[in-house]
Design a protein around this motif. Structure first.
Motif, PDB file in Angstrom:
ATOM      1  N   LEU A  23      29.487  10.134   2.286  1.00 27.10           N
ATOM      2  CA  LEU A  23      28.916   9.244   1.288  1.00 27.10           C
ATOM      3  C   LEU A  23      29.964   8.674   0.342  1.00 27.10           C
ATOM      4  CD1 LEU A  23      25.527  10.958   0.402  1.00 27.10           C
ATOM      5  CD2 LEU A  23      25.917   8.894   1.739  1.00 27.10           C
ATOM      6  N   ARG A  24      31.198   9.164   0.420  1.00 27.47           N
ATOM      7  CA  ARG A  24      32.285   8.510  -0.323  1.00 27.47           C
ATOM      8  C   ARG A  24      32.422   7.049   0.083  1.00 27.47           C
ATOM      9  NH1 ARG A  24      36.459  11.893  -2.683  1.00 27.47           N
ATOM     10  NH2 ARG A  24      36.025  14.101  -2.324  1.00 27.47           N
ATOM     11  N   PHE A  25      32.010   6.736   1.322  1.00 24.06           N
ATOM     12  CA  PHE A  25      32.223   5.402   1.868  1.00 24.06           C
ATOM     13  C   PHE A  25      31.013   4.487   1.699  1.00 24.06           C
ATOM     14  CE2 PHE A  25      34.938   8.437   4.077  1.00 24.06           C
ATOM     15  CZ  PHE A  25      36.183   7.890   3.805  1.00 24.06           C
ATOM     16  N   ARG A  26      29.912   4.984   1.151  1.00 23.61           N
ATOM     17  CA  ARG A  26      28.773   4.204   0.689  1.00 23.61           C
ATOM     18  C   ARG A  26      28.313   3.169   1.726  1.00 23.61           C
ATOM     19  NH1 ARG A  26      27.504   5.252  -4.392  1.00 23.61           N
ATOM     20  NH2 ARG A  26      26.512   3.238  -4.802  1.00 23.61           N
ATOM     21  N   ALA A  27      28.155   3.626   2.965  1.00 23.90           N
ATOM     22  CA  ALA A  27      27.711   2.742   4.037  1.00 23.90           C
ATOM     23  C   ALA A  27      26.191   2.665   4.097  1.00 23.90           C
ATOM     24  CB  ALA A  27      28.263   3.223   5.378  1.00 23.90           C
ATOM     25  N   ASN A  28      25.692   1.646   4.784  1.00 32.34           N
ATOM     26  CA  ASN A  28      24.255   1.519   5.040  1.00 32.34           C
ATOM     27  C   ASN A  28      23.833   2.297   6.274  1.00 32.34           C
ATOM     28  OD1 ASN A  28      24.932  -1.763   4.138  1.00 32.34           O
ATOM     29  ND2 ASN A  28      23.554  -0.517   2.919  1.00 32.34           N
ATOM     30  N   VAL A  29      24.684   2.281   7.315  1.00 31.54           N
ATOM     31  CA  VAL A  29      24.352   2.903   8.591  1.00 31.54           C
ATOM     32  C   VAL A  29      25.461   3.884   8.960  1.00 31.54           C
ATOM     33  CG1 VAL A  29      23.841   2.531  11.028  1.00 31.54           C
ATOM     34  CG2 VAL A  29      23.132   0.824   9.333  1.00 31.54           C
ATOM     35  N   TYR A  30      25.088   5.144   9.185  1.00 29.65           N
ATOM     36  CA  TYR A  30      26.033   6.163   9.648  1.00 29.65           C
ATOM     37  C   TYR A  30      25.730   6.466  11.110  1.00 29.65           C
ATOM     38  CZ  TYR A  30      27.569   6.863   4.866  1.00 29.65           C
ATOM     39  OH  TYR A  30      28.103   6.669   3.609  1.00 29.65           O
ATOM     40  N   ILE A  31      26.763   6.356  11.950  1.00 28.34           N
ATOM     41  CA  ILE A  31      26.601   6.547  13.390  1.00 28.34           C
ATOM     42  C   ILE A  31      27.427   7.736  13.851  1.00 28.34           C
ATOM     43  CG2 ILE A  31      26.145   4.092  13.775  1.00 28.34           C
ATOM     44  CD1 ILE A  31      29.059   3.858  14.813  1.00 28.34           C
ATOM     45  N   ASP A  32      27.104   8.245  15.040  1.00 27.88           N
ATOM     46  CA  ASP A  32      27.858   9.350  15.622  1.00 27.88           C
ATOM     47  C   ASP A  32      27.845   9.179  17.140  1.00 27.88           C
ATOM     48  OD1 ASP A  32      29.427  11.610  15.671  1.00 27.88           O
ATOM     49  OD2 ASP A  32      28.002  12.849  14.549  1.00 27.88           O
ATOM     50  N   GLY A  33      28.671  10.009  17.802  1.00 30.04           N
ATOM     51  CA  GLY A  33      28.770   9.922  19.245  1.00 30.04           C
ATOM     52  C   GLY A  33      29.773   8.902  19.727  1.00 30.04           C
ATOM     53  N   ILE A  34      30.507   8.301  18.810  1.00 29.17           N
ATOM     54  CA  ILE A  34      31.542   7.319  19.130  1.00 29.17           C
ATOM     55  C   ILE A  34      32.898   7.937  18.817  1.00 29.17           C
ATOM     56  CG2 ILE A  34      32.436   5.009  18.596  1.00 29.17           C
ATOM     57  CD1 ILE A  34      29.731   4.981  19.999  1.00 29.17           C
ATOM     58  N   ALA A  35      33.892   7.675  19.658  1.00 31.82           N
ATOM     59  CA  ALA A  35      35.221   8.243  19.457  1.00 31.82           C
ATOM     60  C   ALA A  35      35.768   7.869  18.081  1.00 31.82           C
ATOM     61  CB  ALA A  35      36.167   7.747  20.550  1.00 31.82           C
ATOM     62  N   PRO A  36      36.495   8.783  17.447  1.00 32.09           N
ATOM     63  CA  PRO A  36      37.055   8.500  16.130  1.00 32.09           C
ATOM     64  C   PRO A  36      37.857   7.202  16.121  1.00 32.09           C
ATOM     65  CG  PRO A  36      37.382  10.806  16.688  1.00 32.09           C
ATOM     66  CD  PRO A  36      36.852  10.137  17.923  1.00 32.09           C
ATOM     67  N   TRP A  37      37.544   6.352  15.151  1.00 33.52           N
ATOM     68  CA  TRP A  37      38.255   5.110  14.867  1.00 33.52           C
ATOM     69  C   TRP A  37      38.083   4.028  15.931  1.00 33.52           C
ATOM     70  CZ3 TRP A  37      39.110   5.637  10.007  1.00 33.52           C
ATOM     71  CH2 TRP A  37      39.408   6.901   9.491  1.00 33.52           C
ATOM     72  N   ALA A  38      37.291   4.287  16.978  1.00 32.89           N
ATOM     73  CA  ALA A  38      37.076   3.260  18.002  1.00 32.89           C
ATOM     74  C   ALA A  38      36.443   2.013  17.392  1.00 32.89           C
ATOM     75  CB  ALA A  38      36.187   3.816  19.117  1.00 32.89           C
ATOM     76  N   GLU A  39      35.601   2.195  16.367  1.00 31.75           N
ATOM     77  CA  GLU A  39      34.882   1.069  15.756  1.00 31.75           C
ATOM     78  C   GLU A  39      35.807   0.048  15.122  1.00 31.75           C
ATOM     79  OE1 GLU A  39      35.467   4.142  12.573  1.00 31.75           O
ATOM     80  OE2 GLU A  39      35.016   4.136  14.707  1.00 31.75           O
ATOM     81  N   LEU A  40      37.023   0.448  14.791  1.00 31.38           N
ATOM     82  CA  LEU A  40      37.960  -0.485  14.168  1.00 31.38           C
ATOM     83  C   LEU A  40      38.396  -1.582  15.127  1.00 31.38           C
ATOM     84  CD1 LEU A  40      40.240   1.816  11.967  1.00 31.38           C
ATOM     85  CD2 LEU A  40      38.053   0.712  11.412  1.00 31.38           C
ATOM     86  N   GLY A  41      38.164  -1.386  16.413  1.00 28.79           N
ATOM     87  CA  GLY A  41      38.533  -2.397  17.401  1.00 28.79           C
ATOM     88  C   GLY A  41      37.393  -3.291  17.828  1.00 28.79           C
ATOM     89  N   TRP A  42      36.251  -3.239  17.103  1.00 29.66           N
ATOM     90  CA  TRP A  42      35.068  -3.988  17.522  1.00 29.66           C
ATOM     91  C   TRP A  42      34.943  -5.363  16.888  1.00 29.66           C
ATOM     92  CZ3 TRP A  42      30.730   0.279  16.998  1.00 29.66           C
ATOM     93  CH2 TRP A  42      30.965   1.278  17.966  1.00 29.66           C
ATOM     94  N   ALA A  43      35.826  -5.757  15.999  1.00 33.39           N
ATOM     95  CA  ALA A  43      35.667  -7.025  15.286  1.00 33.39           C
ATOM     96  C   ALA A  43      35.484  -8.189  16.258  1.00 33.39           C
ATOM     97  CB  ALA A  43      36.865  -7.277  14.384  1.00 33.39           C
ATOM     98  N   GLY A  44      34.468  -9.009  16.000  1.00 29.69           N
ATOM     99  CA  GLY A  44      34.182 -10.155  16.839  1.00 29.69           C
ATOM    100  C   GLY A  44      33.306  -9.855  18.036  1.00 29.69           C
ATOM    101  N   MET A  45      32.981  -8.575  18.268  1.00 31.75           N
ATOM    102  CA  MET A  45      32.203  -8.168  19.433  1.00 31.75           C
ATOM    103  C   MET A  45      30.751  -7.864  19.046  1.00 31.75           C
ATOM    104  SD  MET A  45      34.890  -5.564  21.284  1.00 31.75           S
ATOM    105  CE  MET A  45      36.553  -6.089  21.720  1.00 31.75           C
ATOM    106  N   GLU A  46      29.856  -7.970  20.028  1.00 34.69           N
ATOM    107  CA  GLU A  46      28.457  -7.635  19.821  1.00 34.69           C
ATOM    108  C   GLU A  46      28.186  -6.183  20.192  1.00 34.69           C
ATOM    109  OE1 GLU A  46      25.444 -10.146  21.367  1.00 34.69           O
ATOM    110  OE2 GLU A  46      26.466 -12.015  20.805  1.00 34.69           O
TER     111      GLU A  46
END
Length: 304
Positions: free
Chosen positions: A203-226
């Motif tokens: 909660l330090r990061f105050r996000a709307n949606v918290y997800i799991d089951g994804i490799a650490p930091w993989a989401e940083l490479g999703w920009a521009g993707m659906e």
């Protein structure tokens, strides 16, 4: 031909999952967990960042709102004691309930009952005010000033978002970014905690949606993707750059981990999470699948 094709079925797609959902009615104040969120194209989480406390020297016109830097408002980056106030907002009635944990009232420290604790659960000096009235707004403003003290430089002013305006940190990027939804990968937070050597509250990061089951930091490479959020489709807009608000422990209101330094020294950047914009509508609930972008199926952790 694999076994699933021979059997006349299609293999299940690799997916992560949605774990928790939050909104933040008042900028910088208590996150509120949600059982479900209606998602709509180009829109944010309903009720998110609808109010803010303008600093004493900030000019803001609710009838003609302009995007201002977040430093023009009371916020955790500057005002860590704000985390000591626990609040709950009822959008239907406009009533805000708030107070301090008992230990905070006596020592300045909040016990570890979590920032999502509802007013009345171990709180003292609990107030309930109507934010639709000048008197209700004034009572909240006076209360915040009393908690933050003279460092604030005077009494803050509660302001409301009207029309499409929202008090998000990304408003300068235009309407799409102002209504972006923030997503945090819990595996990334766990990886950071391992590097830091102590627990890191997501909660330090105050996000709307918290997800799991994804490799650490993989989401940083999703920009521009659906990607898929439950039955809805979204597009990742950008990585989320972090500020000093993350150094504040959301339970205690004390700066206790140098998150920016830890991110920079361990990963060479200060990003955590991604902003997404909604492309289709659906009701999102905890437990719903998170489908990574096409071609990024390897981002899903085995066994998810």
């Amino acid at each position: 031909m694999d076994a699933s094709s021979e059997a006349g079925t299609t293999a299940s797609p690799a997916v992560g999952r949605v774990v928790r959902l939050f909104r933040y009615p008042l900028k910088g104040m208590t996150p509120e967990a949600l059982p479900e969120v209606p998602l709509h194209p180009g829109d944010s989480v309903p009720g998110d960042r609808m109010f803010a406390l303008a600093r004493p020297d900030t000019m803001f016109d609710e009838e003609d709102p302009e995007v201002l830097p977040k430093t023009r408002f009371v916020m955790l980056q500057k005002d860590e004691a704000l985390a000591r106030i626990r609040s709950s907002f009822d959008p239907a009635s406009g009533m805000l309930t708030f107070g301090l944990c008992e230990q905070a009232a006596h020592t300045g420290d909040v016990p570890g009952d979590g920032p999502a604790a509802r007013p009345g659960d171990g709180l003292v000096d609990v107030r309930r005010v109507d934010l639709n009235t000048p008197a209700g707004r004034a009572e909240l403003e006076d209360y915040v000033l009393a908690v933050l003290g003279s460092r604030l430089g005077g009494r803050p002013r509660l302001v409301a978002a009207r029309g499409r305006h929202r008090f998000t940190d990304t408003g300068a990027g235009g309407d799409t970014f102002m209504h972006a939804i923030s997503v945090i990968n819990l595996a990334s937070v766990r990886d950071l905690a391992e590097r830091v050597g102590e627990p890191v509250d997501p909660l330090r990061f105050r996000a709307n949606v918290y997800i799991d089951g994804i490799a650490p930091w993989a989401e940083l490479g999703w920009a521009g993707m659906e990607l898929g959020l439950g039955a809805a489709r979204a597009r990742a807009l950008a990585r989320t750059p972090r500020c000093a608000a993350t150094t504040v422990n959301p339970e205690t209101g004390i700066r206790d981990i140098r998150i920016l330094k830890e991110l920079s020294s361990n990963y060479g950047h200060t990003d955590c999470g991604v902003y997404v914009t909604m492309l289709t509508e659906a009701i999102l609930r905890p437990g719903d699948p998170l489908t990574p972008p096409d071609g990024r199926e390897e981002d899903v952790l085995c066994g998810s």
